[in-house]
Design an enzyme around this catalytic site. Structure first.
Site, PDB file in Angstrom:
ATOM      1  N   ASP A  30       0.852  -1.191   0.000  1.00  0.00           N
ATOM      2  CA  ASP A  30       0.000   0.000   0.000  1.00  0.00           C
ATOM      3  C   ASP A  30       0.886   1.239   0.000  1.00  0.00           C
ATOM      4  OD1 ASP A  30      -3.248   0.288   0.783  1.00  0.00           O
ATOM      5  OD2 ASP A  30      -2.024   2.105   0.960  1.00  0.00           O
ATOM      6  N   LYS A  35      -0.655   3.470   7.105  1.00  0.00           N
ATOM      7  CA  LYS A  35      -1.489   2.259   7.156  1.00  0.00           C
ATOM      8  C   LYS A  35      -0.611   1.003   7.216  1.00  0.00           C
ATOM      9  CE  LYS A  35      -5.323   1.670   4.499  1.00  0.00           C
ATOM     10  NZ  LYS A  35      -6.005   1.312   3.255  1.00  0.00           N
ATOM     11  N   THR A 121     -13.446  -3.391  -8.834  1.00  0.00           N
ATOM     12  CA  THR A 121     -14.622  -3.348  -9.722  1.00  0.00           C
ATOM     13  C   THR A 121     -14.382  -2.316 -10.809  1.00  0.00           C
ATOM     14  OG1 THR A 121     -16.038  -4.012  -7.925  1.00  0.00           O
ATOM     15  CG2 THR A 121     -17.117  -2.939  -9.799  1.00  0.00           C
ATOM     16  N   PHE A 152     -16.760 -10.398  -4.823  1.00  0.00           N
ATOM     17  CA  PHE A 152     -18.196 -10.323  -4.518  1.00  0.00           C
ATOM     18  C   PHE A 152     -18.409 -10.248  -3.011  1.00  0.00           C
ATOM     19  CE2 PHE A 152     -17.784 -12.612  -8.567  1.00  0.00           C
ATOM     20  CZ  PHE A 152     -18.592 -11.843  -9.382  1.00  0.00           C
ATOM     21  N   LYS A 204     -19.624  -8.757 -12.798  1.00  0.00           N
ATOM     22  CA  LYS A 204     -19.627  -7.978 -11.550  1.00  0.00           C
ATOM     23  C   LYS A 204     -20.670  -6.860 -11.584  1.00  0.00           C
ATOM     24  CE  LYS A 204     -18.667  -6.078  -7.787  1.00  0.00           C
ATOM     25  NZ  LYS A 204     -17.813  -6.114  -6.672  1.00  0.00           N
ATOM     26  N   PHE A 249     -32.272 -10.580  -0.470  1.00  0.00           N
ATOM     27  CA  PHE A 249     -32.219  -9.238  -1.075  1.00  0.00           C
ATOM     28  C   PHE A 249     -33.587  -8.741  -1.512  1.00  0.00           C
ATOM     29  CE2 PHE A 249     -28.066  -7.363  -1.223  1.00  0.00           C
ATOM     30  CZ  PHE A 249     -27.385  -8.355  -0.552  1.00  0.00           C
ATOM     31  N   GLY A 253     -37.159  -1.347   2.910  1.00  0.00           N
ATOM     32  CA  GLY A 253     -36.678  -0.512   4.018  1.00  0.00           C
ATOM     33  C   GLY A 253     -36.327   0.872   3.536  1.00  0.00           C
ATOM     34  N   CYS A 260     -20.661   0.228  -2.601  1.00  0.00           N
ATOM     35  CA  CYS A 260     -20.725  -0.546  -3.857  1.00  0.00           C
ATOM     36  C   CYS A 260     -21.973  -0.287  -4.697  1.00  0.00           C
ATOM     37  CB  CYS A 260     -20.625  -2.033  -3.548  1.00  0.00           C
ATOM     38  SG  CYS A 260     -18.983  -2.487  -2.998  1.00  0.00           S
ATOM     39  N   LYS A 320     -25.288  -0.706   6.851  1.00  0.00           N
ATOM     40  CA  LYS A 320     -25.983  -1.964   7.110  1.00  0.00           C
ATOM     41  C   LYS A 320     -25.389  -2.545   8.398  1.00  0.00           C
ATOM     42  CE  LYS A 320     -22.894  -4.993   4.673  1.00  0.00           C
ATOM     43  NZ  LYS A 320     -22.728  -6.092   3.763  1.00  0.00           N
TER      44      LYS A 320
HETATM   45  C1  UDX Z   1     -22.418  -5.534  -2.061  1.00  0.00           C
HETATM   46  C2  UDX Z   1     -22.600  -6.912  -2.732  1.00  0.00           C
HETATM   47  O1  UDX Z   1     -23.528  -7.693  -1.981  1.00  0.00           O
HETATM   48  C3  UDX Z   1     -21.252  -7.608  -2.859  1.00  0.00           C
HETATM   49  O2  UDX Z   1     -21.429  -8.828  -3.568  1.00  0.00           O
HETATM   50  C4  UDX Z   1     -20.308  -6.696  -3.633  1.00  0.00           C
HETATM   51  O3  UDX Z   1     -19.062  -7.266  -3.808  1.00  0.00           O
HETATM   52  C5  UDX Z   1     -20.186  -5.359  -2.928  1.00  0.00           C
HETATM   53  O4  UDX Z   1     -21.484  -4.777  -2.795  1.00  0.00           O
HETATM   54  P1  UDX Z   1     -22.088  -4.622   0.421  1.00  0.00           P
HETATM   55  O5  UDX Z   1     -21.939  -3.256  -0.170  1.00  0.00           O
HETATM   56  O6  UDX Z   1     -21.160  -5.054   1.505  1.00  0.00           O
HETATM   57  O7  UDX Z   1     -21.970  -5.745  -0.710  1.00  0.00           O
HETATM   58  O8  UDX Z   1     -23.566  -4.664   1.020  1.00  0.00           O
HETATM   59  P2  UDX Z   1     -24.870  -5.579   0.908  1.00  0.00           P
HETATM   60  O9  UDX Z   1     -24.927  -6.550   2.013  1.00  0.00           O
HETATM   61  O10 UDX Z   1     -25.010  -6.116  -0.457  1.00  0.00           O
HETATM   62  O11 UDX Z   1     -26.000  -4.477   1.189  1.00  0.00           O
HETATM   63  C6  UDX Z   1     -26.062  -3.285   0.391  1.00  0.00           C
HETATM   64  C7  UDX Z   1     -27.158  -2.369   0.849  1.00  0.00           C
HETATM   65  O12 UDX Z   1     -28.431  -2.900   0.519  1.00  0.00           O
HETATM   66  C8  UDX Z   1     -27.222  -2.077   2.347  1.00  0.00           C
HETATM   67  O13 UDX Z   1     -27.460  -0.688   2.528  1.00  0.00           O
HETATM   68  C9  UDX Z   1     -28.379  -2.900   2.839  1.00  0.00           C
HETATM   69  O14 UDX Z   1     -28.987  -2.339   3.975  1.00  0.00           O
HETATM   70  C10 UDX Z   1     -29.298  -2.850   1.645  1.00  0.00           C
HETATM   71  N1  UDX Z   1     -30.227  -3.974   1.530  1.00  0.00           N
HETATM   72  C11 UDX Z   1     -29.745  -5.241   1.358  1.00  0.00           C
HETATM   73  C12 UDX Z   1     -31.599  -3.754   1.565  1.00  0.00           C
HETATM   74  O15 UDX Z   1     -32.062  -2.609   1.703  1.00  0.00           O
HETATM   75  N2  UDX Z   1     -32.437  -4.824   1.425  1.00  0.00           N
HETATM   76  C13 UDX Z   1     -31.978  -6.084   1.237  1.00  0.00           C
HETATM   77  O16 UDX Z   1     -32.793  -6.996   1.092  1.00  0.00           O
HETATM   78  C14 UDX Z   1     -30.582  -6.304   1.209  1.00  0.00           C
END
Ligand code: UDX
Length: 432
Positions: A30, A35, A121, A152, A204, A249, A253, A260, A320
């Site tokens: 890095d 860091k 990504t 992922f 992706k 998913f 909410g 991401c 989250k």
């Molecule tokens: C995501 C992808 O899941 C992962 O595969 C990729 O590599 C990076 O992006 P991440 O950003 O860690 O991962 O979060 P994720 O768990 O996917 O949740 C994303 C957002 O969606 C959160 O704000 C979560 O609260 C929201 N969410 C998720 C919902 O509102 N409803 C759902 O059913 C699921």
């Protein structure tokens, strides 16, 4: 296998730790010297369940080390992973300057054959550009292959996701790097898809956009459910039992956030535009997501009649559960909107309070509260903004006593309505 990983951010660090745990020798590189110094001293710059143990065990065994020198990493590894940030540009496109910079650096230190793997990504066709750049800056002398191997990982479950992936995608332009890539991932015993680099890169963006679409679909359904008295959780439960749909998913909410989904969705729309396709379906996914937040604030405002001078308790600041990450967090956006409308806040998050203070300063508008059960005191309403499971353990008896008016708005449909109502609260979820 000897591996170097350039970029020790979220993806690079977790990937490095898991590769070392799987028995590979890993050098994490890095450019941020502080860091690297923290990591060399055993510090962990991010909160991620299970990561610290892996770092401790594998640095002690000598399988994992940290450096600021790309040259050291490249010289001592067969495979070089690029895991640097690819932030959004103002127009929704992707800033590829870090990737390009690393490609040039690698070109400057290649001695023998190396496999260069893009894990960040990136837009489709980036692997081709990385290969061109390395070729050009090494003046055609370098012997290498470029592979696309998208990550992922979900934050909060990154170690588990890396160790037990649903699939590993390996995008190549020749057979030569395939055996080494299979060897790296062999310990994880996951299905491996070998494809061309453009398809790998698209997998992706297409996956993340589809997951965002599922969430927006559930959020759009929640509006129809509210208008009819149906319960969105029951509707998606019924839908999800169809294997073609699946039950994950689909939680309605406050919408999706994080580093991401919002970024990847904008990037994919922009990439498609550049390729001559107006991806209106995904534009609507974005629109539903931002509208969901606006609706929630309007709902709270209509329940309280006036938001100005109201005291609102907010449980959750991270984007989250299971993370301290507040980047593009719907919870933070909600707080900012409430403050704009004149409310004052009492906020709590089990992990994200320190990071949140940079976006939501601690002042006369926002009080950070050390314990969840101290949040409701004196509040006119309590909002659940992040799906941390511990919020289901909130002391409702105490909250009922200490709140000015017993109102709970559950932006993540986390609590059970009958239990909350039996404690004397007015309860509103999303779409139920
Ligand atoms: C995501 C992808 O899941 C992962 O595969 C990729 O590599 C990076 O992006 P991440 O950003 O860690 O991962 O979060 P994720 O768990 O996917 O949740 C994303 C957002 O969606 C959160 O704000 C979560 O609260 C929201 N969410 C998720 C919902 O509102 N409803 C759902 O059913 C699921």
């Amino acid at each position: 296998m000897t591996i170097s990983i350039i970029g020790t951010g979220y993806v690079g660090l977790v990937t490095g730790a898991c590769f070392a745990e799987a028995g590979h020798t890993v050098i994490c590189v890095d450019c941020d010297a502080s860091k690297v110094a923290t990591l060399q001293k055993g510090g962990v710059p991010i909160y991620e369940p299970g990561l610290e143990e892996l770092l401790v065990r594998n640095t002690a065994s000598g399988r994992l080390r940290f450096t600021t020198s790309t040259e050291e990493g490249v010289a001592n590894s067969q495979v070089i992973f690029i895991a640097v940030p690819t932030p959004s540009l103002a127009d929704g496109g992707v800033d590829l300057s870090f990737i390009e910079g690393v490609a040039r650096e690698i070109a400057g230190c290649l001695t023998g054959y190396r496999i260069v793997v893009d894990k960040s990504t990136v837009p489709v066709k980036t692997a081709e550009k990385v290969a061109e750049t390395i070729k050009r800056y090494s003046k055609g002398k370098a012997d290498f292959d470029v592979v696309s191997n998208p990550e992922f990982l979900r934050e909060g479950f990154a170690v588990e996701d890396l160790q037990h992936p649903d699939r590993v995608v390996i995008g190549v332009s020749s057979e030569r790097p395939v055996a080494a890539m299979r060897e790296i991932y062999a310990p994880f015993q996951a299905p491996i898809i070998v494809t061309d680099t453009n398809s790998a890169e698209l997998i992706k963006h297409a996956s993340n956009s589809f997951l965002a679409l599922k969430i927006s679909y559930a959020n759009a359904l929640s509006i129809v459910c509210e208008a009819t008295g149906a319960n969105v959780q029951e509707v998606v439960r019924g839908m999800g039992m169809d294997e073609r749909i699946g039950n994950r998913f689909l939680n309605a909410g406050l919408g999706f956030g994080g580093s991401c989904f919002p970024k990847d969705l904008s990037a994919f729309i922009r990439i498609s535009e550049e390729l001559g396709y107006d991806f209106r379906l995904l534009k609507e996914v974005q629109h539903i997501n931002s509208d969901q937040m606006a609706r929630f604030v309007r709902k709270l405002a209509s329940i309280l009649w006036v938001l100005k001078y109201k005291r609102i308790g907010v449980l959750g600041l991270a984007f989250k559960q299971n993370t301290d990450d507040v980047r593009m967090s719907p919870a933070i956006e909600l707080c900012q909107r409430l403050i704009q409308q004149g409310a004052t806040l009492r906020v709590y998050d089990p992990q994200a309070m320190e990071k949140a203070k940079a976006l939501l300063p601690e002042n006369d508008k926002t009080t950070y509260v050390a314990h969840m059960d101290d949040v409701p005191a004196g509040c006119d309403a309590l909002v659940i903004a992040t799906e941390w499971p511990q919020f289901t353990k909130l002391d409702l008896v105490r909250a009922r006593e200490e709140m000015r008016t017993p109102i709970i708005l559950d932006g993540r449909n986390l609590l059970e309505r009958p239990s909350v109502e039996s404690h004397g609260f007015l309860y509103h979820g999303v779409g139920r």
